[in-house]
Design an enzyme around this catalytic site. Sequence first.
Site, PDB file in Angstrom:
ATOM      1  N   ASP A 111       0.844  -1.202   0.000  1.00 57.52           N
ATOM      2  CA  ASP A 111       0.000   0.000   0.000  1.00 57.52           C
ATOM      3  C   ASP A 111       0.876   1.247   0.000  1.00 57.52           C
ATOM      4  OD1 ASP A 111      -2.159  -1.687   0.248  1.00 57.52           O
ATOM      5  OD2 ASP A 111      -2.262  -1.472   2.431  1.00 57.52           O
TER       6      ASP A 111
HETATM    7  N1  URA Z   1      -1.196  -5.902   3.937  1.00 66.77           N
HETATM    8  C1  URA Z   1      -1.690  -4.656   3.958  1.00 66.77           C
HETATM    9  O1  URA Z   1      -2.722  -4.391   4.554  1.00 66.77           O
HETATM   10  N2  URA Z   1      -1.012  -3.700   3.290  1.00 66.77           N
HETATM   11  C2  URA Z   1       0.152  -3.923   2.642  1.00 66.77           C
HETATM   12  O2  URA Z   1       0.734  -3.006   2.077  1.00 66.77           O
HETATM   13  C3  URA Z   1       0.651  -5.233   2.628  1.00 66.77           C
HETATM   14  C4  URA Z   1      -0.031  -6.209   3.286  1.00 66.77           C
END
Ligand code: URA
Length: 241
Positions: A111
Amino acid sequence: MRLDKYIAANTPRSRAEVSKLVRQGAITVNGARAIKASQHFDERGDTVMLLGETVKALGETYLMLHKPAGYICANSDAEHPTVIDLLIARDSKKFAHPLPIEHLQIVGRLDIDTTGLVLMTTNGDWNHTITAPNKKCLKGYSVETAEPIDESLAVKFLEGIQLNNEKHLTKPAILRVLGNTRCELDISEGKYHQVKRMFAACNNRVTSLHRYRIGPITLDTHLEEGDFRLLTPSEIALNAS
Ligand code: URA
């Protein structure tokens, strides 16, 4: 090997451009003008030339990046800076030969606000061995949460969590509680926002998320945020085992 596939993999030209260049007579195989973009040649013995220059096989590229927050894992984006922008900004200072930016695949996305290990490669098969669900490759995360983490969560995560809009429970995940609101979590899947949704489903909220491991490959502690390096031959081979 097909001519268009080879040239697109080893130069910045797309397959569509290669077709055009073939029509223009700009590509030769062993000195003879190429007839079609789809024609085959022998990579070990034949010489392909584009506009008078030999097209050499670059080989595959594998690298790790320490992703900072604020960058998205995409090849391009109209709104946000991307991990590819980080490579472009620093590439020229690092390598004698430019990276094959347009051929890089991002191996398991993070993310925008998640930091840590991002792998990139031109090798689609290698990417597949990490991201295919049946390979069950473990990804390790350091997590901080808004609310205290109960030790009983380790059992729940091991048994599987029901996430909103998902048919199946999450696959067994290993939680190690490190402090009141700090833990490490290993998951083998890569569902959308998976770690955040797992904690949300247990009435907690992730406030900080950092990936430090993908399978046997660990983020190099010498890499500053935003920095990257090529993988070593042993790191590349580790994934294949
Ligand atoms: N899980 C999440 O919620 N975000 C990420 O970036 C990676 C794994």
